[in-house]
Design an enzyme around this catalytic site. Structure first.
Site, PDB file in Angstrom:
ATOM      1  CG  ASP A  63      -1.737  -1.198   1.401  1.00 57.15           C
ATOM      2  OD1 ASP A  63      -2.169  -1.703   0.352  1.00 57.15           O
ATOM      3  OD2 ASP A  63      -1.952  -1.648   2.541  1.00 57.15           O
ATOM      4  CG  ASP A  69       0.682   5.553   7.066  1.00 58.66           C
ATOM      5  OD1 ASP A  69       0.258   6.673   6.768  1.00 58.66           O
ATOM      6  OD2 ASP A  69       0.089   4.495   6.821  1.00 58.66           O
ATOM      7  CD  GLU A  92      -0.786  -1.273   7.611  1.00 58.23           C
ATOM      8  OE1 GLU A  92      -0.875  -0.282   8.344  1.00 58.23           O
ATOM      9  OE2 GLU A  92      -1.590  -1.513   6.707  1.00 58.23           O
ATOM     10  CD  GLU A  93       3.076   1.667   7.517  1.00 57.40           C
ATOM     11  OE1 GLU A  93       3.682   1.551   6.427  1.00 57.40           O
ATOM     12  OE2 GLU A  93       1.857   1.871   7.585  1.00 57.40           O
ATOM     13  CG  ASP A 115      -2.764  -0.464  11.218  1.00 54.37           C
ATOM     14  OD1 ASP A 115      -1.982   0.430  10.856  1.00 54.37           O
ATOM     15  OD2 ASP A 115      -3.858  -0.697  10.663  1.00 54.37           O
ATOM     16  CG  LEU A 117      -2.089   6.824  11.214  1.00 57.51           C
ATOM     17  CD1 LEU A 117      -1.964   7.388  12.617  1.00 57.51           C
ATOM     18  CD2 LEU A 117      -1.655   7.868  10.222  1.00 57.51           C
ATOM     19  CG  ASP A 118      -7.074   1.208  10.881  1.00 59.61           C
ATOM     20  OD1 ASP A 118      -6.844   0.382   9.983  1.00 59.61           O
ATOM     21  OD2 ASP A 118      -8.229   1.537  11.226  1.00 59.61           O
ATOM     22  CD  GLU A 274      -5.312  -3.676   9.219  1.00 55.75           C
ATOM     23  OE1 GLU A 274      -5.303  -2.462   8.957  1.00 55.75           O
ATOM     24  OE2 GLU A 274      -5.469  -4.546   8.336  1.00 55.75           O
TER      25      GLU A 274
END
Ligand code: AHG
Ligand code: MN
Ligand code: MN
Length: 336
Positions: A63, A69, A92-93, A115, A117-118, A274
């Protein structure tokens, strides 16, 4: 005047009810609270300091990454690195596990999934975003480096999980498996204060939350269930941030769905950081969390740290309705 209970006070008080608690989990939760305040400050300042916009990189899941983020990811990692209460992080990053340096005299027993920043596509337009986290007790020996086995644990093994919603006000909601509590940030005090003790979600509600734009890409049983939600005059609400969408459902009742589509045949949302943490919160508040194949999310095997899953979660009676639709309309050839 009513006595205010701060997040730190509440965490310490909860620790005292466990005789064998070492205080590590308490300190780790406190560190997450501190990192959230820093992220909150930056989210609120975003429009002023020109931090908005797509950064250009792609994250581990392919993404587009936006600047906030990266900021949120770095602040959370920094906070946990400095305190020494966490052995490793899956974010996630970051494609790989982040192993944190040992801080002198500490043998951290816990690892964190997050996560940072969701709902990051909301940043540019001033719409709510969140942070999701989950904490596991590590499987590996504390004298060794942490590894994949510490993270490839079922959601049912989570020791704690929570989220922070940076919305009209900022609220941190967390559970250690003994109920769910919510703390609203009082900006004048700079403290999260207990505002929603022992959250229990309604058995039914008036909301359903799904990206209805993908309707034609969903399997027939999900389409039939969405039709039924329509027929029942439920209100559709979809912000595009799982934290924000589920926060409404936690308090007002309803169901949130992210089914498989052609683009995401196994669902889009990530199981480890998540689905599982949010599933734990929802279950602890009296709701249900399943996949679109009707398996309990928290019982799914985790074989990849960035694994995806379908998900349907929310008010117990409404998830049960969805189960009945899936059982009635799915054909043996239907995938997921
Ligand atoms: P993230 O910003 O961390 O990548 O998460 C976005 C997720 C989730 O929060 C949201 O429910 C979903 O992606 C929205 O996806 P669609 O735009 O496909 O509906
Ligand atoms: Mn997300
Ligand atoms: Mn994210």
């Amino acid at each position: 005047m009513k006595k205010i209970t701060t997040l730190d006070e509440f965490i310490i008080k909860s620790q005292k009810s466990y005789n064998d608690a070492t205080g590590q989990l308490t300190r780790l939760l406190r560190d997450i609270g501190i990192a959230s305040k820093i992220i909150n400050r930056e989210v609120n300042m975003a429009g002023l300091v020109n931090i908005l916009g797509v950064h250009g990189d792609e994250n581990a899941s392919g993404d587009k990454v936006q600047k906030l983020d990266i900021f949120a990811n770095e602040r959370m990692i920094d906070c946990l690195q400095n305190s020494g209460e966490c052995a490793a992080i899956v974010s996630e990053e970051n494609k790989e596990i982040i192993i944190l340096d040992k801080v002198k005299g500490k043998d951290p027993q816990y690892v964190l999934v997050m996560d940072p920043l969701d709902g990051s596509s909301n940043i540019d337009v001033n719409v709510s975003v969140g942070t999701i986290f989950g904490i596991y007790k590590r499987k590996s020996n504390v004298s060794q480096d942490p590894g994949k086995e510490d993270f490839l644990q079922k959601g049912a093994d989570l020791v704690a999980s929570g989220y922070v919603l940076y919305g009209t006000s900022t609220i941190l909601v967390y559970t250690t498996g003994n109920g769910v509590n919510g703390f609203t940030l009082d900006p004048s005090l700079g403290e999260f204060c207990l505002s929603h003790p022992d959250i229990k979600m309604p058995d039914r509600g008036n909301y359903y939350s799904v990206n209805q734009g993908y309707y034609l890409k969903f399997d027939v049983e999900i389409r039939r269930f969405i039709d039924q939600c329509n027929d029942d005059n439920l209100r559709l609400r979809y912000i595009g941030s799982m934290v924000s969408d589920l926060h409404r459902i936690l308090f007002q009742g309803g169901i949130f769905l992210y089914p498989n589509t052609r683009k995401y045949p196994h669902g889009k949302l990530r199981l480890l950081y998540e689905c599982n943490p949010m599933a734990m919160i929802i279950e602890q508040a009296g709701g249900i969390a399943i996949t679109c194949k009707l398996d309990r999310v928290l019982e799914l095997d985790v074989h990849d740290i960035h694994q995806r899953s379908t998900i349907a979660l929310g008010s117990a009676a409404m998830v049960d309705d969805m189960k009945a639709f899936v059982a009635r309309y799915s054909s043996p050839s239907t995938s997921f």
